[in-house]
Design a protein around this motif. Structure first.
Motif, PDB file in Angstrom:
ATOM      1  N   VAL A  27       1.473   8.960  -3.749  1.00  0.00           N
ATOM      2  CA  VAL A  27       0.292   8.163  -3.427  1.00  0.00           C
ATOM      3  C   VAL A  27      -0.950   8.821  -4.022  1.00  0.00           C
ATOM      4  CG1 VAL A  27      -1.203   7.405  -1.526  1.00  0.00           C
ATOM      5  CG2 VAL A  27       1.278   7.086  -1.372  1.00  0.00           C
ATOM      6  N   GLN A  28      -1.079  10.123  -3.824  1.00  0.00           N
ATOM      7  CA  GLN A  28      -2.257  10.841  -4.315  1.00  0.00           C
ATOM      8  C   GLN A  28      -2.361  10.776  -5.843  1.00  0.00           C
ATOM      9  OE1 GLN A  28      -4.688  12.314  -2.369  1.00  0.00           O
ATOM     10  NE2 GLN A  28      -5.758  12.490  -4.301  1.00  0.00           N
ATOM     11  N   GLU A  29      -1.243  10.914  -6.528  1.00  0.00           N
ATOM     12  CA  GLU A  29      -1.254  10.987  -7.990  1.00  0.00           C
ATOM     13  C   GLU A  29      -1.249   9.625  -8.680  1.00  0.00           C
ATOM     14  OE1 GLU A  29       1.790  12.304 -11.503  1.00  0.00           O
ATOM     15  OE2 GLU A  29       1.677  13.630  -9.767  1.00  0.00           O
ATOM     16  N   LEU A  30      -0.510   8.665  -8.127  1.00  0.00           N
ATOM     17  CA  LEU A  30      -0.224   7.435  -8.864  1.00  0.00           C
ATOM     18  C   LEU A  30      -1.004   6.206  -8.405  1.00  0.00           C
ATOM     19  CD1 LEU A  30       3.668   7.825  -8.998  1.00  0.00           C
ATOM     20  CD2 LEU A  30       2.010   8.448 -10.768  1.00  0.00           C
ATOM     21  N   TYR A  31      -1.642   6.265  -7.250  1.00  0.00           N
ATOM     22  CA  TYR A  31      -2.301   5.087  -6.699  1.00  0.00           C
ATOM     23  C   TYR A  31      -3.782   5.049  -7.044  1.00  0.00           C
ATOM     24  CZ  TYR A  31       1.717   3.796  -3.782  1.00  0.00           C
ATOM     25  OH  TYR A  31       2.936   3.388  -3.344  1.00  0.00           O
ATOM     26  N   SER A  32      -4.284   3.841  -7.262  1.00  0.00           N
ATOM     27  CA  SER A  32      -5.705   3.591  -7.486  1.00  0.00           C
ATOM     28  C   SER A  32      -6.473   3.783  -6.176  1.00  0.00           C
ATOM     29  CB  SER A  32      -5.887   2.155  -7.990  1.00  0.00           C
ATOM     30  OG  SER A  32      -7.209   1.739  -7.865  1.00  0.00           O
ATOM     31  N   GLU A  33      -7.726   4.147  -6.271  1.00  0.00           N
ATOM     32  CA  GLU A  33      -8.595   4.247  -5.083  1.00  0.00           C
ATOM     33  C   GLU A  33      -8.679   2.906  -4.361  1.00  0.00           C
ATOM     34  OE1 GLU A  33     -10.381   6.707  -3.533  1.00  0.00           O
ATOM     35  OE2 GLU A  33      -9.537   8.226  -4.863  1.00  0.00           O
ATOM     36  N   ASP A  34      -8.556   1.812  -5.105  1.00  0.00           N
ATOM     37  CA  ASP A  34      -8.704   0.460  -4.550  1.00  0.00           C
ATOM     38  C   ASP A  34      -7.365  -0.229  -4.282  1.00  0.00           C
ATOM     39  OD1 ASP A  34     -11.532   0.674  -4.784  1.00  0.00           O
ATOM     40  OD2 ASP A  34     -11.381   0.148  -6.900  1.00  0.00           O
ATOM     41  N   LYS A  57      -2.649   6.359   2.630  1.00  0.00           N
ATOM     42  CA  LYS A  57      -2.209   7.693   3.082  1.00  0.00           C
ATOM     43  C   LYS A  57      -1.916   7.672   4.580  1.00  0.00           C
ATOM     44  CE  LYS A  57      -4.809  10.354  -0.339  1.00  0.00           C
ATOM     45  NZ  LYS A  57      -5.930  11.301  -0.500  1.00  0.00           N
ATOM     46  N   LYS A  58      -2.813   7.058   5.343  1.00  0.00           N
ATOM     47  CA  LYS A  58      -2.634   6.969   6.800  1.00  0.00           C
ATOM     48  C   LYS A  58      -1.360   6.201   7.140  1.00  0.00           C
ATOM     49  CE  LYS A  58      -4.855   5.168  10.939  1.00  0.00           C
ATOM     50  NZ  LYS A  58      -5.951   4.380  11.473  1.00  0.00           N
ATOM     51  N   LYS A  59      -1.124   5.101   6.443  1.00  0.00           N
ATOM     52  CA  LYS A  59       0.068   4.274   6.671  1.00  0.00           C
ATOM     53  C   LYS A  59       1.349   5.077   6.400  1.00  0.00           C
ATOM     54  CE  LYS A  59       2.255   0.572   4.280  1.00  0.00           C
ATOM     55  NZ  LYS A  59       2.159  -0.514   3.340  1.00  0.00           N
ATOM     56  N   ASN A  60       1.370   5.810   5.295  1.00  0.00           N
ATOM     57  CA  ASN A  60       2.554   6.600   4.954  1.00  0.00           C
ATOM     58  C   ASN A  60       2.748   7.771   5.919  1.00  0.00           C
ATOM     59  OD1 ASN A  60       4.023   5.733   2.326  1.00  0.00           O
ATOM     60  ND2 ASN A  60       1.871   5.372   1.929  1.00  0.00           N
ATOM     61  N   LYS A  61       1.662   8.383   6.354  1.00  0.00           N
ATOM     62  CA  LYS A  61       1.746   9.477   7.322  1.00  0.00           C
ATOM     63  C   LYS A  61       2.281   8.946   8.648  1.00  0.00           C
ATOM     64  CE  LYS A  61       0.473  13.731   8.726  1.00  0.00           C
ATOM     65  NZ  LYS A  61       1.612  14.164   9.490  1.00  0.00           N
TER      66      LYS A  61
END
Length: 125
Positions: A27-34, A57-61
């Motif tokens: 998520v941190q590396e491959l996802y857009s801010e939007d 990030k919250k959803k995955n956590k």
């Protein structure tokens, strides 16, 4: 429709991260801010659509904190143009209810400028 090179590269990286249980790193590396994330259903804990990198990030956590994953299978990516699909199978236990269940879903990702801008999950419960 011609497949974009970055779509396949992003798809392969995502699948590799998922197979090695590093979803938050993906998520941190491959996802857009939007980023927009669309689930097939909503739950009391999570709406069916969330927007933005922090919400993803919250959803995955939340998934990691609430589910014990006994095994997973990740197949793909299956690219087409600026999109790719991934097939997931999970054997999990809900930590709250201690109920064990199997889940299968297909995720469709849209890529723009080398980043995932949308993810959509297809499944039945």
């Amino acid at each position: 429709m011609e497949m974009q090179k970055d779509t396949l590269e992003v798809g392969k990286k995502l699948v590799d991260y998922c197979k090695s249980n590093q979803v938050l790193k993906a998520v941190q590396e491959l996802y857009s801010e939007d980023i927009i994330s669309q689930e097939a259903m909503e739950s009391p804990e999570m709406p069916s659509q969330v927007k933005g990198l922090e919400a993803i990030k919250k959803k995955n956590k939340q998934w990691e904190d609430s589910m014990e994953v006994h095994s997973s299978q990740v197949d793909g990516p299956f690219p087409l143009g600026d999109r790719f699909a991934v097939h997931f199978k999970y054997d999990t236990t809900d930590k709250k209810t201690n109920k064990r269940w199997q889940m299968e879903e297909v995720a469709l990702y849209t890529v723009k400028n080398g980043k995932i801008i949308k993810e959509e999950f297809f499944y039945t419960m």
